[in-house]
Write a protein that holds these residues in place. Sequence first.
Motif, PDB file in Angstrom:
ATOM      1  N   ASP A  23      18.491   4.696   6.731  1.00 37.49           N
ATOM      2  CA  ASP A  23      17.724   5.565   5.844  1.00 37.49           C
ATOM      3  C   ASP A  23      16.597   4.717   5.283  1.00 37.49           C
ATOM      4  N   GLY A  25      13.542   3.773   3.086  1.00 38.45           N
ATOM      5  CA  GLY A  25      12.881   4.068   1.824  1.00 38.45           C
ATOM      6  C   GLY A  25      11.684   3.155   1.684  1.00 38.45           C
ATOM      7  N   ASP A  26      10.883   3.376   0.670  1.00 45.12           N
ATOM      8  CA  ASP A  26       9.727   2.510   0.457  1.00 45.12           C
ATOM      9  C   ASP A  26      10.142   1.127  -0.014  1.00 45.12           C
ATOM     10  N   LYS A  27      11.249   1.040  -0.765  1.00 47.86           N
ATOM     11  CA  LYS A  27      11.685  -0.234  -1.330  1.00 47.86           C
ATOM     12  C   LYS A  27      12.927  -0.809  -0.654  1.00 47.86           C
ATOM     13  N   THR A  28      13.706   0.048   0.010  1.00 45.67           N
ATOM     14  CA  THR A  28      14.953  -0.407   0.633  1.00 45.67           C
ATOM     15  C   THR A  28      15.160   0.263   1.984  1.00 45.67           C
ATOM     16  N   ARG A  49      13.251  -4.214   0.955  1.00 44.82           N
ATOM     17  CA  ARG A  49      12.068  -4.358   1.800  1.00 44.82           C
ATOM     18  C   ARG A  49      11.080  -5.335   1.171  1.00 44.82           C
ATOM     19  N   PRO A  76      12.740  12.119   8.042  1.00 46.07           N
ATOM     20  CA  PRO A  76      12.550  13.025   6.908  1.00 46.07           C
ATOM     21  C   PRO A  76      11.601  14.184   7.238  1.00 46.07           C
ATOM     22  N   ARG A  86       6.044  10.706   5.637  1.00 44.57           N
ATOM     23  CA  ARG A  86       7.307   9.944   5.662  1.00 44.57           C
ATOM     24  C   ARG A  86       7.922   9.943   7.063  1.00 44.57           C
ATOM     25  N   SER A  90       8.699   6.743   9.667  1.00 46.05           N
ATOM     26  CA  SER A  90       9.951   6.497  10.392  1.00 46.05           C
ATOM     27  C   SER A  90       9.687   6.301  11.884  1.00 46.05           C
ATOM     28  N   THR A 114      19.665  12.861   1.107  1.00 45.04           N
ATOM     29  CA  THR A 114      19.686  12.124  -0.160  1.00 45.04           C
ATOM     30  C   THR A 114      20.163  13.027  -1.291  1.00 45.04           C
ATOM     31  N   GLU A 118      23.400  12.237  -3.501  1.00 51.05           N
ATOM     32  CA  GLU A 118      23.275  12.084  -4.950  1.00 51.05           C
ATOM     33  C   GLU A 118      24.244  13.018  -5.669  1.00 51.05           C
ATOM     34  N   ASP A 136      20.934   4.645  -1.045  1.00 57.49           N
ATOM     35  CA  ASP A 136      20.317   4.478   0.268  1.00 57.49           C
ATOM     36  C   ASP A 136      21.337   4.204   1.365  1.00 57.49           C
TER      37      ASP A 136
END
Length: 160
Positions: A23, A25-28, A49, A76, A86, A90, A114, A118, A136
């Motif tokens: 999965d 993400g922008d940060k992970t 990341r 996504p 997005r 990917s 997600t 959640e 994530d």
Amino acid sequence: MAVISIEALPELLAGGKTLAGLDLGDKTIGVAVSDRGLSFAHPRPVILRKKFSLDAARLLAQLEKDNVGAIVLGLPVNMDGSEGPRAQKSRAFARNMATLSDLPFVLWDERLSTVAVERTLIEMDFSRKKRAGKIDSAAAAFILQGALDRLQSLDRGDLR
């Protein structure tokens, strides 16, 4: 080998290979890996990341350790089925990884993954802070479990 269909996976995973789910993400990068029987998805620690080359090296080391034969990458897709920025990120990630590894990718529609994860973590009474650290990899496991379930239905000959 870049992107393949899920129907091509069984022969690639022969000999005890596992399947990974990602999965992005922008940060992970959320990571999950199947068992050798291709029945259950198990979350792994997220990759924070930094730079593509560093992220790819960490990811490939983890995948080699887990004897991964292919990767299911969450795609996504928008609710109307179109692909936005997005999804393009990917696809670009899969193309860039193909220059570093022969591992094939299956692109998997991850709509609402997600959100579903959640909700599950909230129902399990995880605090917002704890959810942030787990979401994530849990989403990667959710994506991977969907693909594993589809593989099981293909094995049974179900038409879905």
